[in-house]
Design an enzyme around this catalytic site. Structure first.
Site, PDB file in Angstrom:
ATOM      1  N   THR A 154      -2.407   5.438   2.390  1.00  0.00           N
ATOM      2  CA  THR A 154      -3.032   4.759   2.078  1.00  0.00           C
ATOM      3  C   THR A 154      -3.361   4.087   3.578  1.00  0.00           C
ATOM      4  O   THR A 154      -2.208   3.188   3.782  1.00  0.00           O
ATOM      5  CB  THR A 154      -2.883   3.683   0.658  1.00  0.00           C
TER       6      THR A 154
ATOM      7  N   ARG B 232      -5.331   5.366  -7.930  1.00  0.00           N
ATOM      8  CA  ARG B 232      -5.482   6.860  -7.643  1.00  0.00           C
ATOM      9  C   ARG B 232      -5.707   7.657  -8.987  1.00  0.00           C
ATOM     10  O   ARG B 232      -6.051   8.924  -9.787  1.00  0.00           O
ATOM     11  CB  ARG B 232      -3.439   7.419  -6.990  1.00  0.00           C
TER      12      ARG B 232
ATOM     13  N   LEU C 299       0.710  -0.990  -0.147  1.00  0.00           N
ATOM     14  CA  LEU C 299      -0.044   0.263   0.107  1.00  0.00           C
ATOM     15  C   LEU C 299       0.656   1.182  -0.160  1.00  0.00           C
ATOM     16  O   LEU C 299       1.528   1.763   0.063  1.00  0.00           O
ATOM     17  CB  LEU C 299      -1.051   0.389   1.369  1.00  0.00           C
ATOM     18  N   ASP C 300       0.518   2.415  -0.779  1.00  0.00           N
ATOM     19  CA  ASP C 300       1.114   3.408  -0.812  1.00  0.00           C
ATOM     20  C   ASP C 300       1.123   3.909   0.679  1.00  0.00           C
ATOM     21  O   ASP C 300       0.591   3.431   1.545  1.00  0.00           O
ATOM     22  CB  ASP C 300       0.650   4.425  -1.818  1.00  0.00           C
ATOM     23  N   LYS C 301       2.185   5.353   1.150  1.00  0.00           N
ATOM     24  CA  LYS C 301       2.823   5.788   2.095  1.00  0.00           C
ATOM     25  C   LYS C 301       1.570   5.863   2.707  1.00  0.00           C
ATOM     26  O   LYS C 301       1.076   6.192   4.074  1.00  0.00           O
ATOM     27  CB  LYS C 301       3.833   6.337   2.625  1.00  0.00           C
TER      28      LYS C 301
END
Length: 308
Positions: free
Chosen positions: A138, A233, A134-136
């Site tokens: 998120t 996104r 997961l993105d930072k």
């Protein structure tokens, strides 16, 4: 140690492909470092190229190796919100702001560091058992394998697109109807640190369903069919409904929504991995996990609901 005879119908196949079929408890990604480390012999000769083509009938001897994680990744006592743990799986609810893997600018203090402290045996697995990310910015559910067999199972489920991942998101604008965004994603042609919808990108598909509409913002649920970098996104921004708070793909135009105090104090994209469903590697039954909205996301949603 394992010894096999290469099936005749495998003539022309790559060494790593054949090994993965002969040792189904291991994936091709695990076979590659074994091959490169000289742990595989073909008719008595060490072969160190995973793409080596076989002719069929050869004798393969494999010595299982330890595919250890990067020795530079240290175990660190970082709190984890554990949703589920058993002998094969660990499911965590990652907070926003926590990076998954060490990298440039984030050498430690990551989820991987935390996992190695919580379960030191994960040091024997590539990336400490992490199979997706997961993105930072998120938050939400992320599954980690605790054994080589579980890791292989999860990697194959992800490749087969049978893992179900659903996200809650708050987006700009009024998204009135369910939609499927089917648009390839690749590196942005000029901004190389970001992604974009590009003609020669990789196949990407996101299913979006509006849940609650606020006029200039919408709560949606997103279901991933593929798992490209920044997929939700990029896709939502591409159809004019960028995530609230997204520092990279969000709109730079001033809007009435910008005056909302809860949004001004919201310093990340409004994206939360809320539901996860997969087949358990041990008992082979569907396993479902849910993570409630984190406080910052819930507060932003409550502020939108309270507006006139």
């Amino acid at each position: 140690m394992h010894a096999f005879t290469v099936p005749r119908d495998a003539a022309g196949a790559r060494l790593d492909q054949v090994l993965a079929s002969l040792l189904p408890q291991h994936s091709r990604s695990r076979m590659k470092p074994w091959i490169e480390a000289g742990l595989v012999r073909v008719d008595g000769t060490i072969v160190v190229a995973a793409r080596h083509r076989l002719t069929g009938g050869e004798t393969l001897v494999v010595t299982e190796g330890e595919a250890s994680t990067d020795a530079a990744v240290a175990a660190q006592a970082i709190a984890l919100a554990i949703v589920h743990e058993d002998a094969a799986l660990l499911v965590v609810d990652k907070p926003a702001g926590l990076v998954v893997h060490p990298g440039s600018g984030n050498r430690d203090g990551t989820l991987q560091n935390a996992l190695l402290h919580h379960a030191p045996q994960l040091a024997a697995l590539p990336r400490a058992g992490i199979v997706h990310r997961l993105d930072k910015g998120t938050s939400g559910l992320l599954v980690v394998a605790k054994t080589p067999e579980a890791q292989t199972s999860l990697v194959r489920q992800l490749a087969a697109r049978t893992v179900k991942r659903e996200y809650a998101a708050l987006v700009h604008g009024d998204l009135a109807r369910p939609t499927t965004i089917d648009a390839p994603i690749g590196r942005h042609p000029t901004q190389r640190t970001t992604m974009a919808v590009v003609a020669r990108g990789k196949e990407a598909r996101t299913h979006v369903e509006p849940v609650e509409r606020f006029g200039d913002a919408t709560l949606v649920h997103c279901r991933l069919e593929t798992g490209r970098t920044h997929q939700i996104r990029v896709h939502l921004a591409a159809i004019g409904h960028a995530l609230l708070g997204d520092p990279t793909y969000g709109s730079r135009r001033r809007q009435a929504l910008d005056a909302l105090p809860a949004l001004r104090s919201f310093h990340r994209q409004a994206l939360h991995a809320q539901r996860l469903e997969l087949v358990h590697p041990l008992h082979h039954e569907p396993s479902r996990f849910v993570a409630p909205l984190p406080p910052d996301f819930a507060a932003l949603l409550a502020a939108l609901r309270k507006r006139p």
